[in-house]
Design a protein around this motif. Structure first.
Motif, PDB file in Angstrom:
ATOM      1  N   VAL A 118       0.837  -1.207   0.000  1.00 46.18           N
ATOM      2  CA  VAL A 118       0.000   0.000   0.000  1.00 46.18           C
ATOM      3  C   VAL A 118       0.870   1.255   0.000  1.00 46.18           C
ATOM      4  O   VAL A 118       0.503   2.297  -0.573  1.00 46.18           O
TER       5      VAL A 118
ATOM      6  N   PRO B  81      -4.575   4.165   1.675  1.00 45.54           N
ATOM      7  CA  PRO B  81      -4.131   2.805   1.982  1.00 45.54           C
ATOM      8  C   PRO B  81      -5.051   2.137   3.016  1.00 45.54           C
ATOM      9  O   PRO B  81      -5.465   2.775   3.985  1.00 45.54           O
TER      10      PRO B  81
ATOM     11  N   ASP C  69      -5.266  -6.303   1.074  1.00 46.96           N
ATOM     12  CA  ASP C  69      -4.761  -4.928   0.943  1.00 46.96           C
ATOM     13  C   ASP C  69      -5.194  -4.364  -0.395  1.00 46.96           C
ATOM     14  O   ASP C  69      -5.502  -5.107  -1.326  1.00 46.96           O
TER      15      ASP C  69
ATOM     16  N   GLY D 275      -3.237  -2.456  -2.222  1.00 43.43           N
ATOM     17  CA  GLY D 275      -1.961  -1.924  -2.683  1.00 43.43           C
ATOM     18  C   GLY D 275      -1.712  -2.133  -4.160  1.00 43.43           C
ATOM     19  O   GLY D 275      -2.638  -2.262  -4.974  1.00 43.43           O
TER      20      GLY D 275
END
Length: 683
Positions: free
Chosen positions: A583, A596, A620, A622
């Motif tokens: 992230v 994030p 995540d 990211g």
């Protein structure tokens, strides 16, 4: 065998009605059409009026000889042989059956079988094997009928085996049922009643499977006879009555007569003389219609015995005389002598055939041994040459082995250093997080200790003044502050214990563990290590401005799981560090509106194996993993991070930890939407 094609020599099929066949014979002058019609008429009378059946089969032989149709001749000769031995004419039966076998064994009989333009017929080869199969069955039955000769038993079993082999070869389960039935009947002559029932039940199962019931009545009679000889009279009577019903349903008068005769004998044995006489007369009537002398003689004998028990002597002598007369006509000395001579020739031929088979088998064994010896010598020569080459190569191999061992030693040392580097990096991440975590409780301890020192000074002043109420209030404040000092001291203690637990070597012992607490602890440690660690501390380069949201969606009813806590902690730390790195990399791209976020979730679920387990997800948003390398991420030393920022062992160690817990780990990633790691561990 192609069942969809017609096989004129198939023993079981739908037979047209008699009037239609007679109309065909009257109008047609085609030999093939006439022979087929004669054959169908022969089978209409096959079990019910055998003199008429024999006449039609003889017409086929005349036509087939004129046109050199050997297979048709073989089939008709086979049927005449069957009719002849059931009428007691064993020499004539053997003559026709041996002629049928000779023609059916000759492959040239497949020529000139039927009109080549008619492709609806089965292949002549299958037709020939069908005739040969039926001929062997009738030859075996002839030797069974012909009397208790030792040679007969040998010949009978030989032909039954050949018939059964051919029935299986041409996939004719109906013929299989007939042969198994007849083999069972053979064993009834040797008092092997278990074998009678064994083969009889096989035949009965095949009849039920195929739906072919032409000989079901005969089979049930044989089974009933076996039960009767075992003195299981209720089972015998039930089997006989079923035989009567089965024979009546398909109008098989021969098997109907056999069933009535069996019921007559059983009724007399059980003392039911009137029933015995009734069934005996029904048997005699049906044997007369079918013109089977042996059956007529047996029916007369049964009636004579029943009248004798009833003390009606005149009737008893009458039927006894009739039985003797029939038997005299069947068993003339000249016929028996002729049959024995013909049987002797057949026995010699069978013995020669068995000797030929034995000699052939011995030759095969000899050739196999010679071939084996040759192959052995060839292998020995090849091994000798290989040994010579191996000696020449030994020196070179020794040199290469030394080099490989040196290289392996260097690689092992390098690998150990890299693994230690990964562990130290993991420990550095953890230490940075712990430093931040432990600072908060220490600050609280220091602050409250300082406040308590001031309160104690105030309390001394108030004590000197004698102001007890104020002293008590200050004492209460000091006590509350001491409680907070103890609370934050225990928090610092738990952090230190966690650090020691992570850093010490794993014992490999599993223990009940709160996965939720472990995940929450390591998430905070990983986040603070990422947030606060900076350069100059011997750790990876970190961005001091890093910030990220993380959510913990943990199942509140998750039970304690038997795991190795240190290993699962390392697993969490590796996954969380990777997620924060991903992230952060995406944050550096300055994408508008991007924030994030990392989500960790746990829940109880049923695994694909059917066991209960816990599912752990680390999600995540990211930078994601490119599709072309996603299959490589669990490989040791593979990393997507820039040189110097990763050893490539984090996910490899995570994979090994999950597998050691009998679990699985999977990854789903997109360069646009981030990455999801899913871990399944059985409870």
């Amino acid at each position: 065998m192609v069942l969809s094609q017609k096989n004129p020599f198939y023993v079981v099929r739908d037979i047209p009605d008699r009037d239609s066949l007679l109309a065909i014979i009257e109008k047609s002058n085609n030999d093939l059409v006439l022979m087929n019609a004669y054959r169908e008429l022969g089978f209409i009378y096959y079990e019910n009026k055998r003199d008429s059946a024999q006449m039609y089969f003889e017409k086929i032989i005349v036509l087939s000889k004129n046109k050199d149709r050997k297979l048709w001749e073989a089939d008709a000769s086979n049927s005449i042989g069957f009719i002849s031995y059931t009428q007691g004419n064993y020499p004539r039966a053997l003559q026709f059956l041996l002629q049928a076998k000779s023609n059916a064994e000759d492959p040239s009989s497949e020529n000139n079988t039927w009109d080549p333009a008619d492709t609806s017929y089965v292949s002549p080869h299958i037709a020939r094997l069908t005739v040969l199969c039926r001929t062997h069955n009738h030859l075996a039955s002839l030797y069974g009928y012909a009397g208790d000769f030792k040679d007969n038993v040998t010949l009978e079993l030989f032909h039954f085996r050949e018939s059964l082999r051919l029935a299986i070869l041409i996939q004719d389960k109906r013929m299989e049922s007939i042969v198994n039935m007849n083999i069972g009947r053979h064993y009834s002559h040797t008092d092997d009643l278990d074998s009678v029932l064994h083969y009889g039940n096989i035949a009965l199962a095949l009849i039920e499977e195929t739906g072919y019931t032409r000989y079901k009545g005969s089979l049930l009679s044989y089974i009933g006879n076996a039960y009767g000889r075992q003195k299981k009279y209720d089972l015998a009577r039930t089997s006989y009555l079923k035989a009567v019903k089965a024979s009546q349903e398909i109008y098989n008068l021969r098997s109907l007569a056999d069933s009535y005769l069996a019921l007559s004998n059983l009724s007399r044995l059980l003392g039911a003389i009137d029933s015995s006489l009734y069934y005996g007369k029904m048997a005699e009537l049906n044997y007369q219609i079918t013109t089977i002398p042996s059956g007529i003689a047996y029916a007369y004998a049964s009636l004579s015995a029943s009248y004798h028990i009833k003390n009606e002597i005149d009737s008893a002598f009458k039927y006894q005389a009739l039985a003797l007369k029939v038997r005299e006509n069947m068993s003339t000395e000249e016929k028996l002598k002729q049959f024995q001579n013909m049987r002797f020739d057949e026995r010699l031929r069978v013995e020669q055939l068995e000797k030929y088979k034995e000699a052939l088998q011995n030759r095969i064994i000899t050739y196999s041994l010679l071939t084996g010896i040759t192959i052995f010598m060839l292998i020995a020569f090849i091994l000798f040459k290989n040994n010579q080459n191996r000696k020449k190569a030994n020196t070179l191999l020794e040199q290469q082995k030394t080099k490989v061992e040196e290289t392996l030693f260097e690689l092992t040392a390098t690998q150990a250093q890299l693994i230690q580097s990964e562990k130290m990096a993991s420990l550095g991440e953890l230490t940075a997080g712990i430093a931040h975590e432990i600072q908060n409780p220490l600050n609280f301890v220091n602050n409250f200790a300082s406040i308590n020192a001031e309160l104690i000074d105030e309390m001394r002043v108030e004590m000197d003044k004698g102001n007890n109420d104020e002293v008590k209030a200050l004492a209460n404040d000091i006590f509350e502050n001491e409680q907070k000092i103890m609370q934050h001291g225990k928090r610092a203690e738990s952090i230190v214990k966690g650090m020691l637990q992570h850093s010490r070597k794993s014992t490999g012992a599993k223990e009940p563990t709160d996965i939720n607490a472990l995940a929450d602890e390591y998430m905070r440690l990983a986040y603070h290590a990422r947030l606060n660690a900076g350069g100059g501390q011997g750790l990876r380069a970190k961005d001091k401005s890093f910030n990220s949201e993380f959510k913990m969606d943990l199942d509140p009813i998750l039970p304690l799981i038997n795991v190795i806590p240190q290993d699962i902690g390392r697993l969490f730390l590796n996954l969380f560090n990777n997620a924060f790195w991903a992230v952060n990399e995406k944050k550096k791209l300055n994408i508008e509106g991007y924030e994030p976020l990392i989500i960790v979730s746990t829940k109880v679920m049923t695994l694909p194996s059917g066991l209960q387990g816990v599912e752990i997800k680390v999600v995540d948003n990211g930078s994601g993993i490119p599709a072309h390398i996603i299959d490589k991420i669990f490989q040791p030393f593979f990393t997507t991070k820039p040189t110097g920022q990763g050893t490539g062992l984090g996910l490899s160690l995570a994979y090994d930890i999950v597998k050691a817990h009998s679990g699985s780990i999977a990854v789903d990633s997109s360069e646009l939407n981030g990455t999801t790691f899913t871990i399944l561990i059985p409870i």
